[in-house]
Design a protein around this motif. Structure first.
Motif, mmCIF file in Angstrom:
data_model
loop_
_atom_site.group_PDB
_atom_site.id
_atom_site.type_symbol
_atom_site.label_atom_id
_atom_site.label_comp_id
_atom_site.label_asym_id
_atom_site.label_seq_id
_atom_site.Cartn_x
_atom_site.Cartn_y
_atom_site.Cartn_z
ATOM 1 N N VAL A 34 0.831 -1.206 0.000
ATOM 2 C CA VAL A 34 0.000 0.000 0.000
ATOM 3 C C VAL A 34 0.865 1.255 0.000
ATOM 4 N N GLN A 35 1.878 1.294 0.870
ATOM 5 C CA GLN A 35 2.709 2.494 1.003
ATOM 6 C C GLN A 35 3.639 2.711 -0.181
ATOM 7 N N ASN A 36 4.251 1.646 -0.673
ATOM 8 C CA ASN A 36 5.306 1.801 -1.669
ATOM 9 C C ASN A 36 4.864 1.621 -3.112
ATOM 10 N N PHE A 37 3.802 0.873 -3.333
ATOM 11 C CA PHE A 37 3.405 0.616 -4.708
ATOM 12 C C PHE A 37 2.234 1.481 -5.154
ATOM 13 N N ASN A 38 1.420 1.947 -4.229
ATOM 14 C CA ASN A 38 0.261 2.749 -4.606
ATOM 15 C C ASN A 38 0.651 4.228 -4.660
ATOM 16 N N VAL A 39 1.798 4.505 -5.257
ATOM 17 C CA VAL A 39 2.321 5.862 -5.346
ATOM 18 C C VAL A 39 1.822 6.518 -6.628
ATOM 19 N N GLY A 40 1.295 7.703 -6.503
ATOM 20 C CA GLY A 40 0.908 8.472 -7.678
ATOM 21 C C GLY A 40 -0.423 8.108 -8.281
ATOM 22 N N THR A 41 -1.199 7.255 -7.623
ATOM 23 C CA THR A 41 -2.495 6.903 -8.202
ATOM 24 C C THR A 41 -3.475 8.053 -7.998
ATOM 25 N N VAL A 42 -4.435 8.151 -8.889
ATOM 26 C CA VAL A 42 -5.434 9.210 -8.806
ATOM 27 C C VAL A 42 -6.822 8.603 -8.710
ATOM 28 N N TYR A 94 2.160 -0.572 -12.423
ATOM 29 C CA TYR A 94 3.108 -1.368 -13.210
ATOM 30 C C TYR A 94 4.466 -0.676 -13.253
ATOM 31 N N ASP A 95 4.473 0.654 -13.392
ATOM 32 C CA ASP A 95 5.738 1.400 -13.373
ATOM 33 C C ASP A 95 6.462 1.193 -12.048
ATOM 34 N N ASN A 96 5.711 1.287 -10.951
ATOM 35 C CA ASN A 96 6.304 1.076 -9.626
ATOM 36 C C ASN A 96 6.784 -0.365 -9.456
ATOM 37 N N MET A 97 6.004 -1.299 -9.995
ATOM 38 C CA MET A 97 6.384 -2.712 -9.900
ATOM 39 C C MET A 97 7.650 -2.970 -10.710
ATOM 40 N N LEU A 98 7.790 -2.305 -11.855
ATOM 41 C CA LEU A 98 8.981 -2.465 -12.681
ATOM 42 C C LEU A 98 10.220 -1.967 -11.930
ATOM 43 N N LYS A 99 10.099 -0.827 -11.266
ATOM 44 C CA LYS A 99 11.217 -0.312 -10.449
ATOM 45 C C LYS A 99 11.565 -1.318 -9.352
ATOM 46 N N TYR A 100 10.539 -1.844 -8.698
ATOM 47 C CA TYR A 100 10.741 -2.837 -7.644
ATOM 48 C C TYR A 100 11.436 -4.083 -8.196
ATOM 49 N N ALA A 101 10.936 -4.596 -9.322
ATOM 50 C CA ALA A 101 11.469 -5.832 -9.909
ATOM 51 C C ALA A 101 12.932 -5.679 -10.295
ATOM 52 N N THR A 102 13.275 -4.555 -10.931
ATOM 53 C CA THR A 102 14.667 -4.373 -11.352
ATOM 54 C C THR A 102 15.580 -4.159 -10.147
ATOM 55 N N MET A 114 7.967 -10.302 -16.976
ATOM 56 C CA MET A 114 6.516 -10.415 -16.838
ATOM 57 C C MET A 114 5.856 -9.049 -16.678
ATOM 58 N N VAL A 115 6.509 -8.131 -15.969
ATOM 59 C CA VAL A 115 5.926 -6.796 -15.814
ATOM 60 C C VAL A 115 5.862 -6.107 -17.171
ATOM 61 N N TYR A 116 6.935 -6.210 -17.957
ATOM 62 C CA TYR A 116 6.904 -5.662 -19.322
ATOM 63 C C TYR A 116 5.770 -6.301 -20.129
ATOM 64 N N PHE A 117 5.635 -7.611 -20.014
ATOM 65 C CA PHE A 117 4.623 -8.378 -20.740
ATOM 66 C C PHE A 117 3.218 -7.886 -20.384
ATOM 67 N N GLU A 118 2.956 -7.782 -19.083
ATOM 68 C CA GLU A 118 1.635 -7.351 -18.623
ATOM 69 C C GLU A 118 1.373 -5.887 -18.960
ATOM 70 N N LYS A 119 2.404 -5.064 -18.854
ATOM 71 C CA LYS A 119 2.251 -3.645 -19.175
ATOM 72 C C LYS A 119 1.946 -3.479 -20.672
ATOM 73 N N ALA A 120 2.535 -4.323 -21.506
ATOM 74 C CA ALA A 120 2.244 -4.293 -22.944
ATOM 75 C C ALA A 120 0.768 -4.568 -23.185
ATOM 76 N N HIS A 121 0.225 -5.547 -22.472
ATOM 77 C CA HIS A 121 -1.200 -5.870 -22.625
ATOM 78 C C HIS A 121 -2.084 -4.717 -22.146
ATOM 79 N N LEU A 122 -1.648 -4.044 -21.114
ATOM 80 C CA LEU A 122 -2.411 -2.893 -20.635
ATOM 81 C C LEU A 122 -2.432 -1.789 -21.693
#
Length: 168
Positions: A34-42, A94-102, A114-122
Motif C-alpha cells: 500500500v505504502q510503496n506501490f500505490n504511489v501516484g495513483t489518482v 506497473y511502473d512502480n512494480m517495474l522499479k521494484y522488480a529491477t 513479466m511486468v513488461y509483458f503485462e504492461k504491454a497488454h495494458l
C-alpha cells in the motif's frame, strides 16, 4: 586465552552473518504494498480501501505469508484497478512494480520480463499499440536471455509482436 577469545569472536560473527533477516508478516507486506506501490495513483482510494479490506480478511494467506506474497499482493492490487477501469492507476502501479522488480531481481529477471509483458497488454487494452509493441519488445528481449522454462513467455511475446505489428 587470546585464542579462545578469537574462536568466540569468529563463532559470533559466523552466527550473526548466518542469520537471515526476519520475514515480513502478512500485515507488514500488505502495508508495504500500500505504502510503496500505490504511489501516484489518482482517484483510487476507494479501490485501494476495498482491496485492503479484502486482503486483511484473507486469513489463509495471512497464515502462509512468504517473501513472494508481496508480489502477489501487488498483482492483485493492479487487477483490482483494472477491474475498476482505472487504467491510469494500473499503469502507475506497473511502473512502480517495474522499479521494484529491477531493484530486487535485476534487469534480466523473470519478474521484470513479466511486468513488461503485462504492461504491454495494458497499453494494448488502452488502444496504445505503439507503446504496447515497445513494451512487448522489451519483454521478449528479457525472456530471450532467461533459461527456457514453463514460465518463459518468449514465444508468446513474439506471437503478440507479430500479430500487433501486422495490424498496426
Amino acid at each position: 586465552m587470546m585464542k579462545n577469545n578469537l574462536i568466540i569472536l569468529f563463532a559470533l560473527l559466523f552466527v550473526a552473518c548466518g542469520t537471515s533477516r526476519s520475514q515480513q508478516t502478512y500485515d507488514e507486506m500488505l502495508n508495504d504494498v500500500v505504502q510503496n506501490f500505490n504511489v501516484g495513483t489518482v482517484g483510487g482510494d476507494n479501490v485501494l480501501n476495498v482491496f485492503v479490506q479484502k486482503a486483511k480478511a484473507d486469513s489463509v494467506a495471512r497464515k502462509y505469508s512468504n517473501p513472494a506474497m508481496k508480489e502477489v499482493l501487488m498483482l492483485n492490487l493492479i487487477s483490482e484497478y483494472l477491474q475498476a477501469g482505472q487504467f491510469d492507476n494500473a499503469q502507475r502501479l506497473y511502473d512502480n512494480m517495474l522499479k521494484y522488480a529491477t531493484a530486487e531481481y535485476g534487469e534480466n529477471s523473470q519478474m521484470t520480463a513479466m511486468v513488461y509483458f503485462e504492461k504491454a497488454h495494458l497499453y494494448e487494452r488502452m488502444g496504445n499499440r505503439d507503446n504496447a509493441i515497445r513494451m512487448m519488445q522489451k519483454s521478449a528481449a528479457v525472456f530471450e536471455r532467461l533459461p527456457e522454462s514453463s514460465v518463459n513467455h518468449y514465444k508468446d511475446a513474439n506471437e503478440y509482436l507479430k500479430m500487433w505489428m501486422e495490424t498496426n
